[in-house]
Scaffold this active site. Structure first.
Site, short mmCIF file in Angstrom:
data_model
loop_
_atom_site.label_atom_id
_atom_site.label_comp_id
_atom_site.label_asym_id
_atom_site.label_seq_id
_atom_site.Cartn_x
_atom_site.Cartn_y
_atom_site.Cartn_z
N CYS A 1 1.36 -1.01 -0.20
CA CYS A 1 0.28 0.31 0.02
C CYS A 1 1.60 1.49 -0.43
CB CYS A 1 -0.42 0.01 1.57
SG CYS A 1 -2.11 -1.22 1.06
N HIS B 1 -3.35 6.81 2.27
CA HIS B 1 -4.07 5.78 1.37
C HIS B 1 -5.25 5.73 2.56
CE1 HIS B 1 -3.95 1.58 0.39
NE2 HIS B 1 -3.58 1.80 1.95
N ASN C 1 -10.08 -0.07 -1.26
CA ASN C 1 -8.63 -0.47 -0.76
C ASN C 1 -7.72 -1.11 -1.71
OD1 ASN C 1 -6.02 -0.44 0.03
ND2 ASN C 1 -6.37 -1.55 2.06
O1 UT7 Z 1 -3.97 -1.64 3.17
C1 UT7 Z 1 -2.74 -1.90 4.00
C2 UT7 Z 1 -3.30 -2.27 5.30
N1 UT7 Z 1 -4.35 -2.72 6.19
C3 UT7 Z 1 -4.89 -2.45 6.71
O2 UT7 Z 1 -5.23 -0.61 6.93
C4 UT7 Z 1 -6.36 -2.15 7.50
C5 UT7 Z 1 -6.44 -2.82 8.82
N2 UT7 Z 1 -7.37 -3.12 9.45
C6 UT7 Z 1 -8.52 -2.71 9.16
O3 UT7 Z 1 -8.65 -1.80 9.10
C7 UT7 Z 1 -9.12 -3.73 10.50
O4 UT7 Z 1 -8.83 -4.65 11.47
C8 UT7 Z 1 -10.55 -4.22 9.71
C9 UT7 Z 1 -11.68 -4.35 8.77
C10 UT7 Z 1 -10.03 -5.38 8.58
C11 UT7 Z 1 -11.03 -5.58 10.90
O5 UT7 Z 1 -11.60 -4.00 11.19
P1 UT7 Z 1 -12.00 -4.36 13.25
O6 UT7 Z 1 -12.76 -3.65 13.34
O7 UT7 Z 1 -10.49 -4.74 13.25
O8 UT7 Z 1 -12.86 -6.11 13.48
P2 UT7 Z 1 -12.45 -7.12 13.52
O9 UT7 Z 1 -11.28 -7.74 13.06
O10 UT7 Z 1 -12.29 -7.45 15.69
O11 UT7 Z 1 -13.42 -8.13 13.40
C12 UT7 Z 1 -14.39 -7.75 15.35
C13 UT7 Z 1 -15.68 -8.65 15.00
C14 UT7 Z 1 -14.88 -10.31 14.92
O12 UT7 Z 1 -16.28 -10.82 14.95
P3 UT7 Z 1 -16.15 -11.53 16.84
O13 UT7 Z 1 -14.75 -12.41 16.63
O14 UT7 Z 1 -15.93 -10.31 17.85
O15 UT7 Z 1 -17.36 -11.75 17.19
C15 UT7 Z 1 -14.94 -10.94 13.07
O16 UT7 Z 1 -15.49 -11.94 12.87
O17 UT7 Z 1 -16.63 -8.40 13.39
C16 UT7 Z 1 -15.87 -9.67 13.01
N3 UT7 Z 1 -15.36 -9.70 11.41
C17 UT7 Z 1 -17.05 -9.50 10.37
N4 UT7 Z 1 -18.31 -9.28 10.53
C18 UT7 Z 1 -19.43 -8.72 9.37
C19 UT7 Z 1 -15.28 -9.52 10.80
N5 UT7 Z 1 -15.50 -9.77 9.24
C20 UT7 Z 1 -16.72 -9.10 9.01
C21 UT7 Z 1 -17.48 -8.52 7.83
N6 UT7 Z 1 -18.59 -8.45 8.56
N7 UT7 Z 1 -17.07 -8.59 6.79
#
Ligand code: UT7
Length: 333
Positions: free
Chosen positions: A116, A256, A286
Site C-alpha cells: 500500500c 492511503h 482499498n
Molecule cells: O492497506 C493495507 C493495510 N491494511 C490495513 O490498514 C487494514 C487494517 N485493519 C482494519 O482496517 C480492520 O482491522 C478491519 C476492517 C480489517 C477489521 O475491522 P476490526 O474492527 O478490526 O474487526 P475485527 O477483526 O476485530 O472483527 C470484529 C468482529 C469479529 O467477530 P467476533 O470475533 O467479535 O465475534 C469478526 O469475526 O467482526 C467480525 N467480522 C465481520 N463481521 C461482519 C470480521 N469481518 C466481518 C465482516 N462482516 N466482513
C-alpha cells in the site's frame, strides 16, 4: 547550478466498471452493509471482470489519459516505475508490459513492491531520477488488481479490497514546486500480519498450496490496524515537523484509503479538519498501490498551484511513509 525539482505535471487513472456493492457481498459471505460501512467506510469497490485482463490493462488506460491530457507522445517517456503487488506475471515486470501496450518504446521500466506504500516509494524513486538531471519524463504508476488475490469466501478480507490504477507524470522544474520531501520507513517483521503465503520462492505454487488457499491475501486485521494508526500518523507528523509545517499550512492530506478510522486518526494527529482530507474509500475500497493517485485524480480540478499536500500511506511489509508536495498547476490540465 540551480536545484532541479520534480513536479507532478499530469494525473491519469482508471477504475473498472463493475461495482461490487456491500449489498452484493451480503449474498456472498456472512456480512452486512452496516458492519462494513461502520468498520471501514466502504460502500462499494470496482472489480476488473473478464478473461485475460490484468493490472496493465487498467494502467494503460490511465497512462493514455495522462499522455493525452499533457499532450505528449509516448515516445517522450524516459522511465516507467510501476508499484504493484498484483503484477500481470511474476516476471517480466508489469512496467515493461505496460510500456509496450502504451507505445512507450523509449522508456525503460521496472516494478516496485511495497504494497500500500508502493506509490509513495515509486514517487520517491522517480523524484530522485528527475532531480539528478538525467531524466526528463518519468511515469509513476500505482496499480492493483486485488480481486486476483482476494478470497471471496473470506469475509475479513473480501469486503476491503478493490481494483484500480492511478498514474502521475514527473517532470523537472527549477521553480520551487513539486515533491519537496519524503520520509519512508519499513519493518520486515510486519510480514507475519499481512502477506500471501505461497507462490514465492519460500513456498512455490503446488496443488497443496492451492487447496490450502495460500495464494490469497492473509491479514490479521486488528494487528495491522494498530500499527497502521500509529505508523501513518507518526510519519506524517514527523514530516511536518522537520519541514516546519503546521496544520494551517496544509491544503490537503491524501491518505492511503485502507480504513476511515485510520484516516481520521492521521488527520487528527496532523491538526487537520475533515474538509482538508481526500476520502474516496466509500466508492473504491482499498486499491492498495492505487489509492493515492486515485485521490489526486478525483480531486485534480480542485487543486491549485502552490498547494501544500501531504501524501501518507501504511501497508504490507510493513511499509509506511509520507511525502510533501507543492502542487504544480491549477485544476485539470
Ligand atoms: O492497506 C493495507 C493495510 N491494511 C490495513 O490498514 C487494514 C487494517 N485493519 C482494519 O482496517 C480492520 O482491522 C478491519 C476492517 C480489517 C477489521 O475491522 P476490526 O474492527 O478490526 O474487526 P475485527 O477483526 O476485530 O472483527 C470484529 C468482529 C469479529 O467477530 P467476533 O470475533 O467479535 O465475534 C469478526 O469475526 O467482526 C467480525 N467480522 C465481520 N463481521 C461482519 C470480521 N469481518 C466481518 C465482516 N462482516 N466482513
Amino acid at each position: 547550478m540551480e536545484k532541479i525539482y520534480a513536479a507532478i505535471t499530469a494525473v491519469g487513472a482508471h477504475v473498472p466498471d463493475f461495482r461490487l456493492t456491500n449489498k452484493i457481498l451480503e449474498t456472498m459471505v456472512d456480512t452486512n452493509d452496516e458492519w462494513i460501512l461502520s468498520r471501514t467506510g466502504i460502500s462499494e469497490r470496482r472489480i476488473l471482470k473478464g478473461e485475460g485482463l490484468a493490472s496493465s490493462d487498467m494502467a494503460v488506460i490511465a497512462v493514455n489519459e495522462l499522455l493525452k491530457k499533457r499532450g505528449i507522445d509516448p515516445l517522450e517517456i524516459d522511465c516507467v516505475i510501476c508499484a504493484t503487488v498484483t503484477p500481470d506475471m511474476v516476471f517480466p515486470a508489469t512496467a515493461n508490459i505496460l510500456s509496450d501496450k502504451a507505445g512507450m518504446k523509449n522508456a525503460f521500466g521496472f516494478d516496485l513492491s511495497a504494497a500500500c506504500s508502493g506509490f509513495l516509494y515509486a514517487l520517491t524513486v522517480g523524484t530522485s531520477m528527475i532531480e539528478s538531471g538525467r531524466y526528463k519524463k518519468v511515469i509513476v504508476v500505482g496499480v492493483d488488481k486485488m480481486s486476483a488475490i482476494v478470497d471471496y469466501t473470506d469475509r475479513t478480507t473480501c469486503v476491503i479490497f478493490g481494483d484500480g490504477a492511478g498514474v502521475v507524470l514527473l517532470e523537472p522544474t527549477t521553480e520551487k514546486i513539486g515533491v519537496m520531501d519524503s520520509l519512508l520507513k519499513s519493518d520486515g517483521s510486519g510480514k507475519n500480519f499481512l502477506h500471501m503465503k505461497a507462490g514465492g520462492s519460500l513456498k512455490p505454487s503446488s496443488v497443496e498450496t492451492v487447496n490450502a488457499k495460500e495464494h490469497f491475501v492473509f491479514q490479521e486485521g486488528q494487528s495491522v490496524f494498530k500499527f497502521a494508526v500509529k505508523g501513518m500518523a507518526d510519519v506524517s507528523y514527523e514530516l511536518m515537523q522537520r519541514n516546519n509545517l503546521t496544520g494551517d499550512d496544509i491544503a490537503w492530506l491524501v491518505p492511503h484509503q485502507a480504513n476511515l478510522r485510520i484516516i481520521d486518526a492521521t488527520a487528527n494527529r496532523m491538526g487537520l479538519s475533515k474538509e482538508k482530507v481526500m476520502i474516496n474509500i466509500q466508492k473504491y475500497g482499498n486499491t492498495t498501490a492505487a489509492t493515492i493517485p486515485l485521490c489526486l485524480w478525483d480531486w485534480e480540478s480542485k487543486l491549485k498551484k502552490g498547494d501544500n499536500i501531504i501524501l501518507a500511506a501504511f501497508g504490507g511489509g510493513f511499509t509506511w511513509g509520507a511525502t510533501w508536495i507543492k502542487w504544480a498547476y491549477d485544476g485539470n490540465v
